[in-house]
Design an enzyme around this catalytic site. Structure first.
Site, PDB file in Angstrom:
ATOM      1  N   ALA A   6       7.450   1.785   1.585  1.00  0.00           N
ATOM      2  CA  ALA A   6       7.210   0.727   0.715  1.00  0.00           C
ATOM      3  C   ALA A   6       5.673   0.984   0.941  1.00  0.00           C
ATOM      4  O   ALA A   6       5.187  -0.496   1.889  1.00  0.00           O
ATOM      5  CB  ALA A   6       7.915  -0.707   1.034  1.00  0.00           C
ATOM      6  N   CYS A   7       5.273   1.916   0.700  1.00  0.00           N
ATOM      7  CA  CYS A   7       3.213   1.230   1.706  1.00  0.00           C
ATOM      8  C   CYS A   7       2.578   1.289   0.573  1.00  0.00           C
ATOM      9  O   CYS A   7       2.654   0.781  -1.010  1.00  0.00           O
ATOM     10  CB  CYS A   7       3.166   3.215   1.804  1.00  0.00           C
ATOM     11  SG  CYS A   7       4.199   3.370   3.314  1.00  0.00           S
ATOM     12  N   SER A   8       1.247   0.847   1.037  1.00  0.00           N
ATOM     13  CA  SER A   8      -0.177   0.146  -0.053  1.00  0.00           C
ATOM     14  C   SER A   8      -1.521   0.897   0.660  1.00  0.00           C
ATOM     15  O   SER A   8      -1.380   0.982   1.968  1.00  0.00           O
ATOM     16  CB  SER A   8      -0.374  -1.274   0.104  1.00  0.00           C
ATOM     17  OG  SER A   8       1.244  -1.840  -0.061  1.00  0.00           O
ATOM     18  N   GLU A  99       2.476   7.689   1.051  1.00  0.00           N
ATOM     19  CA  GLU A  99       2.641   5.993  -0.158  1.00  0.00           C
ATOM     20  C   GLU A  99       3.468   6.679  -0.936  1.00  0.00           C
ATOM     21  O   GLU A  99       3.782   8.064  -2.328  1.00  0.00           O
ATOM     22  CB  GLU A  99       1.140   6.185  -1.406  1.00  0.00           C
ATOM     23  CG  GLU A  99       1.338   5.073  -2.097  1.00  0.00           C
ATOM     24  CD  GLU A  99       1.255   3.985  -1.802  1.00  0.00           C
ATOM     25  OE1 GLU A  99       2.079   2.469  -1.688  1.00  0.00           O
ATOM     26  OE2 GLU A  99       0.631   3.282  -0.427  1.00  0.00           O
TER      27      GLU A  99
END
Length: 468
Positions: A6-8, A99
């Protein structure tokens, strides 16, 4: 199931950056709020005879005999895998992995993921110590995927002083990579973002062997006369519109404020030229953001529906936020942020060193205020618990440290110009310890102050009427 999914991510080319550095950065997010991380330096190896085996899915790979020193941010508890996540090696190659992205059911139907293949837990470990350029990083990871397949759909960032590459792995064996133009930035948020691929331009694009034949054989291209990786391999769902694209919209809204866009649009561009040069503070702002000054801010004054409408960039589930800065003068900095990024500072560490600090290197599985991870988790919880009362004081604290970091990094740069070799490494290692101590002391001082002030805000209080 991907554990860290659940990255940005944000990448900034050297001509888009205010200081000419290349930047890659990411919030590593998880499914739980407490997920202790370490940060230390892994030493170089020479003549090793070692076989790597994943704790996560038993992937096994014979490692090269020689490997470079590199910074690493693994899980404190490695029972599910190392998940080294990010770092900069001694050749000034930076990497952030991964990501999490998602291929659509059409492409996965013909090339499914390989459960025992290369996964996020292994990628940094198998690549970063063994490459001397960003391009070489893409090449090595591509070779591993060709050999073992990929267990997950992932986006991976690579950079050196000259180039930034972003690689998206969509299926078990199909991937592409794009060189981020020097005058552009890109933001990724759990959705395949890379658009058109120019197969005649191998200087700026890389791809898996046979990808065009794969797409043609299975009639997967919805477009006429172009190869848009996002359209062919990506997703466009209700989940994307609420979980993914709004984050891209907010980052682009901040860096291109005059461009009007829909936060739920599936056609937000992947590459953008910013309207102003981007500073390290701008990157920090984006990674710390939660739809600030919009009706979608979960901590703002919008309606309850709007505040819950979109997933923000900064989360309580952010285990490790990092900015990997490769400066023109070859002095590289890894900015490390533990706790909720909205409430905690980015701490600069020089990567041409042989240590970070024991408060980052040795992390307990449970609360221990000797550890940097736990100091910043505690500070985050206290600030958010009394957000209205504490946020301005917290922002002032972050601003003060941001100014101090500018001064400190500039001083270290000047003083290191006359140093080289082991003398330089020793000097920068000493600075890392001093920086960590300074930041830890400031955080604990603010934490103590806010706990004291917070005690007066308890609802379990009573003021006696003197007339009783």
């Amino acid at each position: 199931m991907q554990k860290h999914s659940a990255c940005s991510s944000i990448m900034v080319g050297k001509k888009a950056a205010m200081d000419g550095s290349t930047y890659i950065a990411r919030n590593e997010d998880n499914y739980v709020a407490i997920y202790p991380k370490k940060f230390y330096v892994e030493p170089a190896v020479s003549g090793q005879d070692k076989t790597y085996k994943s704790f996560y899915n038993d992937l096994t790979e014979k490692l090269p005999a020689n490997g470079y020193r590199y910074t690493t941010s693994p899980d404190a508890n490695t029972i599910e895998g190392l998940y080294e996540e990010d770092g900069i090696n001694e050749k000034d190659v930076a990497m952030s992995a991964t990501e999490s992205v998602y291929g659509n059911e059409k492409v996965l139907g013909y090339d499914p993921l390989v459960p025992e293949g290369v996964a996020e837990d292994s990628i940094t470990t198998l690549v970063l110590p063994y490459v001397d350029s960003a391009r070489a990083g893409v090449k090595r990871l591509g070779e591993l995927i060709a050999k073992y397949g990929s267990a997950e759909s992932n986006g991976v960032q690579f950079s050196d002083h000259d180039e930034i590459w972003y690689m998206e792995i969509a299926t078990g064996h199909q991937w592409v990579a794009i060189r981020i133009p020097d005058d552009c930035y890109a933001f990724a948020a759990n959705q395949i973002g890379i658009e058109e691929i120019d197969f005649s331009n191998s200087d700026n694009y890389m791809w898996s062997d046979g990808i065009r034949e794969f797409v043609e054989e299975h009639d997967l291209n919805p477009d006429e006369g172009k190869f848009n990786f996002r359209h062919i391999f990506g997703t466009d769902t209700k989940t994307d519109h609420h979980y993914n694209t709004p984050r891209v919209w907010f980052a682009q809204k901040y860096l291109n404020p005059s461009t009007k866009q829909d936060p739920e649009s599936p056609e937000l561009p992947f590459l953008r030229k910013p309207e102003h040069k981007i500073s390290v503070e701008d990157i920090q702002y984006v990674l710390k953001s939660h739809y600030n000054e919009t009706q979608f801010d979960p901590l703002g004054s919008g309606s309850e529906d709007d505040k819950k409408r979109y997933r923000s960039i900064s989360l309580s589930r952010t285990a490790n936020s990092h900015i990997l800065q490769l400066k023109n003068d070859k002095l590289s900095v890894e900015w490390k942020c533990f706790g909720i990024p909205s409430f905690t500072p980015f701490v600069p560490f020089f990567t041409n060193a042989n240590d970070t600090d024991e408060t980052y290197r040795d992390i307990s599985d449970s609360m221990n205020l000797k550890d940097a991870y736990w100091i910043y988790e505690a500070l985050s919880m206290v600030v958010e618990t009394h957000y209205a009362e504490f946020i301005e004081e917290d922002l002032d604290y972050q601003k003060e440290l941001s100014q101090w970091a500018r001064e400190k990094v500039d001083t270290v740069e000047d003083e290191s110009k006359s140093l080289s070799g082991t003398e330089l490494i020793g000097y920068l290692t000493k600075q890392n310890h001093e920086i960590a101590t300074y930041y830890n002391d400031k955080a604990k001082a603010l934490l103590g102050k806010l706990v004291t002030e917070g005690a007066e805000l308890s609802k379990l209080t009573f003021k006696m009427d003197p007339n009783l």
